[in-house]
Design an enzyme around this catalytic site. Structure first.
Site, PDB file in Angstrom:
ATOM      1  N   ILE A   1       0.852  -1.184   0.000  1.00 39.08           N
ATOM      2  CA  ILE A   1       0.000   0.000   0.000  1.00 39.08           C
ATOM      3  C   ILE A   1       0.882   1.226   0.000  1.00 39.08           C
ATOM      4  CG2 ILE A   1      -1.695   1.300   1.355  1.00 39.08           C
ATOM      5  CD1 ILE A   1      -2.372  -1.564   2.623  1.00 39.08           C
ATOM      6  N   LYS A   2       0.575   2.124  -0.942  1.00 44.83           N
ATOM      7  CA  LYS A   2       1.325   3.366  -1.006  1.00 44.83           C
ATOM      8  C   LYS A   2       0.401   4.517  -0.637  1.00 44.83           C
ATOM      9  CE  LYS A   2       3.339   6.733  -4.038  1.00 44.83           C
ATOM     10  NZ  LYS A   2       2.664   7.736  -3.212  1.00 44.83           N
ATOM     11  N   VAL A   3       0.759   5.252   0.403  1.00 46.71           N
ATOM     12  CA  VAL A   3       0.002   6.456   0.762  1.00 46.71           C
ATOM     13  C   VAL A   3       0.982   7.618   0.862  1.00 46.71           C
ATOM     14  CG1 VAL A   3      -1.866   5.272   1.989  1.00 46.71           C
ATOM     15  CG2 VAL A   3       0.231   5.867   3.211  1.00 46.71           C
TER      16      VAL A   3
END
Lengths: 309, 309, 309, 309, 309
Positions: E205-207
């Site tokens: 997950i990239k935030v």
């Protein structure tokens, strides 16, 4: 067909494609009077659908007949012929194998003229295969509200085409609510349109020649800060080619609004000098009487071959 | 069935189609009293769906029965019978093989009457095959906001039909927000509608007879500049046929609003003289008493056969 | 099951269907007390979904149980039982083969009450097959803005059903923005609704009994000009049956708003006298106490059998 | 696992399902401390997605970890654990076979909070199978404008699940433009919501406990006319269970807004007394410290087992 | 490639995945200078499509060429390279196997700049497989009106990817009408965005790094009541990682708006100290001259390896 070095170099930019697709790209690059030069001159005839038959063909009535165009393309020694399904079907069997065919798979008409054109899928990879085409064509309109639908249709077409060993030619025409009228041909927008087509996996990208106009404020800052040369047509061609993976994708150009012979030839010179891969030229050729068209196309190819300034 | 020269010439324009489709086109062209002449007279009965049953059949109550129409078409010696799924199913088994059948695959009704009609897919190529039809029919409405959806449905239908060896008949009816009321039957719009159908791969194109009205400003300039003859009905037929690949596609016509016998016959003469391929005639035939209808249809076919002025 | 002449005649109108579908139609036509008469009486119980459970079943609480309806239909000797997926699943295994089942494949509820109802696909041909049904049912709402979506869903369902040897029952209920409130049950609209269902390939068409109201101006001219008899309920039944291919399609009727016994019986008489094929009767039967329901249904069947005036 | 009489009776209501689905229903009904009683207590943990992680798990931080919930459900001896794809994937392999799993296949978040929630399909039957789940779950929002899209997605999911031998659990939550805020939990609306889920083929239906509010005018008349008892919570549970095929479908309940222990237990008593099949209890259990949660869940199960008032 | 303990522990959180997917995750975790540390540094180059070519590449013109980025990623010893179809195709064959590739399967451009961005599917799992990628990437925009369509496209992509043994990387970028501008990077929104991606089955997950801003009133109450630490960047990283299944999912971060070297390094320190799994860093690396980029990336990796404060 012995592939020469110039073409081999271009093909090397498409190493991820399967041999079928590379062979079809090679067929275009090795065909006609520009065969082997790494340059292209393509005849597209979709104007009957896009603008209506009389507006397209009345200036030169033999052009109502699809055979006219095919014969023109063959006699002139062009690289390929591109058209919608009907025109391709009308000639594919009669002239099988005489010139590479590009099947335009979406079309738009102006009987309803919307601000954000969409076009419709009007042909498929199956059609391209049964008709012996080397490539499929598709037009996207970056700048339109629903461009997403176009991109996804192109994604699906591209996937099918590459599996079938066909090449993909993308007409990338900025339009719609996101852009001002001058913005449609602004250099930043044109470069962006070329990048979009390239990122979506196009083998050949067709854009219009651009103007010095810069549409987007964020882009303007960058063009000014880095002093990107855009003052001449050749400069802008060079910038657009650079924007398509630094020349690793074939970018060809269609002309501006003017259509006198000298303008067309000067545009060809700028495309050549800017490192463009050639032209796609429709109305400017088939709306002239046949002898004039043949002469114009012949002269353009001499320019691309470097046989004349 | 020995194909004669006139029909062979027409079939030669469909060289890219498979033998199945060509055979089905030949079945229409060789059937009935116009068989072998290169002309067509088709009976379409979709008005029950399109306008409602009483408006369509009350003038001649036997026409409520689908068998009536089939028998009329056979007895008159027409080229083909076209109808939606229900009507075709009601007679296909009883009269299998007696007359070529065209399955209309989309339909529209007026219980909700919208400015931009869409129609709905109401039958498929699978239905056409199981019912022994030679062709599928589909109506597009160029000029409507969402014509894209129609074109894409036609694209899919056409692909399936051609793979299945069926012919494709397209009703191209300009309508909708993009056009004025007179524009719907303007000559430029009608020619454009024929071109669109042709480019989408139709084998047979049905348009309405047009008026001298020119709808689009850009087109008007061209009609005037090149002095395109459009003053007589025959002129306009000729222009529309030219607009469908210079006569390489079969274009047939339905009549205007008037329906007295002499008008119908004069329209047939104009179609013949303008190089049209024939007529598709529904209400004007089945709303008359049967003997009158047979006489009218017979006379039309004499005109098309050149047996009377 | 020996098919008698009356039923054979009806089946002959479905000659284009495969033997599976004809057998399933025969199962309905040969079942129960009306078996062999060419008349039908069907119990539909979709009101729990369409109007809510309390409104449907509180008047006769045993009716909350799906078994209640099945038993009622069997004991009364009805022709078939129609319901949505849940009700059919609740009884199909327990009573397998005891009465023909019709699976209603779309449904609508009124927790949001829109002017243009759409309904939703809630079951499929696969469900109908695994549950042993003889037919699928589907409701269209001619007159609504997006009826196109309904028609296309029905087209797909119909194609699947006919391939699977099932019959297709269409509830054709005019509604929506295209119609005034009285127009929903106008005789012209009802006849049109029957025609639409017939043209879409329905084997059995269910419409409501209509009024003398004529909704559409263009239709009104025709009804007046040709003096179409519509003053009695039987007249209107006759006109609607005529509008469904002149009696070649089975048309059944549901009642008007009143529901006292005499009204229901008079409606049955009108349906019989007008040449209708029977009734579909839900709330009027299951909302009564069981003995009253059995008596009412029995009486209706006597009327249809011609055993009483 | 010997199926006892109470469970056999419940399973007999699902006679139309295949043995795979019945076995999976039996797995839920025979598992944990309520195994064999015909009652259920399920732990659902979709709140991280539905309301956000901090709002869901900050009250008891170990609950950020999916393993926490699984262990809680196992230790408490619950009937099943329900969660979206991510949570199920995070534990399915580690605890394979220790408790029946229900994969929630659609989800909604409130980062955009619309009046008519839709949710999105976020998992599939294929996922449920590869992860060893016994059932799929899906939330519908009756009362919303586009509920049709939800119903059709559920229809497709249900068909796939039943073919794969899985059970289907439907969360039926009235919401949206069709309802007032009190209407969302009105008893008529809740009963209607249960009916809708049942008619769509759900095996297990989850609704909220309802209030005495009656939302729809047409329904109000019926509740008053037939004097349907709705004054106590148990009355309303009984009415809702009746509305789901008279008890032939498993209906379970989630609680109202209050969450002190006594309220939760009183609700469980009402569910038991009204003939409900049990509870689905999320935040009220996992937001408490683990020992308190275990005690609460244990007490609820005693109530359902009849071991305490 | 011997998997060490740190990586084995991370892989154990993905026990429900098939060996193909786990092997591909391992390829990323074991590659480059961070191989075996459980930390990642990924180079993403989709800015040409997302913001336009000049804005992306003019600051460092060699970056117009896709080969530049690949070489940079390899020379720097990064964990993986992520890009849209065109860029991946341009290098996949030439550098096959030299670095793990992540194919970004949807893209968005700003030639039309909408409040609620959607993006378009521009590549597929089939492409990822033929190009030798280890993972597919997809961007969702929680907070947008039609996020449902994105989630469903991601659901389908994820299902295909997991069946094909690929990993799934989700860019979760809150945007749109549901959020204020500060809300897009609010800590509650960022944590929620991470939870959504995790629940949808993302492996990585990239935030974005978040601010102290809390957007949603309901969330604010919880953050205050439970006194969740969010005052330092490391606190917020820790909270976001906790919100992704308590650290059971790989969460990586991209930086804020500032891009001087010290800020970037401090962000890396906060990511490390907060338990984040690493960074994804595009413009901040490729817009610098190559030597500076290599130094910056090298320093970041030292921070992640714990070789420098």
């Amino acid at each position: 067909m012995k592939i020469n070095g110039q073409v081999q170099k271009i093909l090397s930019h498409y190493e991820s494609d399967n041999p079928g697709t590379k062979a079809n790209l090679a067929r275009i690059l090795m065909h006609g009077k520009l065969g082997g030069t790494g340059k292209l001159l393509i005849l597209p005839v979709d104007q009957g659908m896009e603008h209506g038959p009389a507006r397209s063909f009345a200036p030169n009535p033999p052009a109502y007949d699809p055979h006219y165009h095919w014969q023109l393309a063959i006699e002139a020694g062009l690289s390929a012929f591109a058209a919608p399904l009907g025109f391709i079907e009308a000639v594919a069997a009669d002239y099988a194998g005489e010139i590479p065919l590009i099947l335009k798979c979406n079309s738009h008409d102006v009987l309803y003229d919307e601000k954000d054109p969409m076009g419709a899928m009007t042909a498929s990879v199956e059609d391209a295969l049964r008709l012996g085409c080397v490539a499929v064509g598709y037009t996207i309109y970056p700048g339109t509200v629903d461009r997403r639908l176009l991109y996804e249709q192109l994604q699906s077409l591209t996937l099918d085409a590459k599996e079938a060993g066909l090449a993909v030619v993308v007409w990338s025409y900025p339009r719609g609510s996101g852009l001002s009228k001058p913005g449609e041909s602004g250099v930043d927008v044109t470069a962006y349109a070329a990048q979009i087509a390239a990122q979506m996996g196009a083998h050949v990208i067709k854009v219009k020649l651009s103007t010095e106009h810069i549409e987007q404020a964020e882009a303007k800052k960058v063009y000014e800060k880095y002093n990107i040369p855009i003052s001449t047509l050749a400069d802008r061609v060079r910038h657009v080619v650079q924007s398509a993976f630094n020349g690793r994708r074939i970018v060809i150009f269609s002309g501006g609004a003017k259509s006198d012979t000298e303008t067309v030839l000067n545009e060809a010179r700028a495309i050549r000098d800017g490192g463009g891969f050639g032209s796609i030229i429709g109305r400017k050729s088939f709306q002239r009487p046949r002898p004039e068209a043949l002469e114009l196309l012949g002269t353009m190819m001499k320019i691309y071959r470097g046989e004349m300034q």
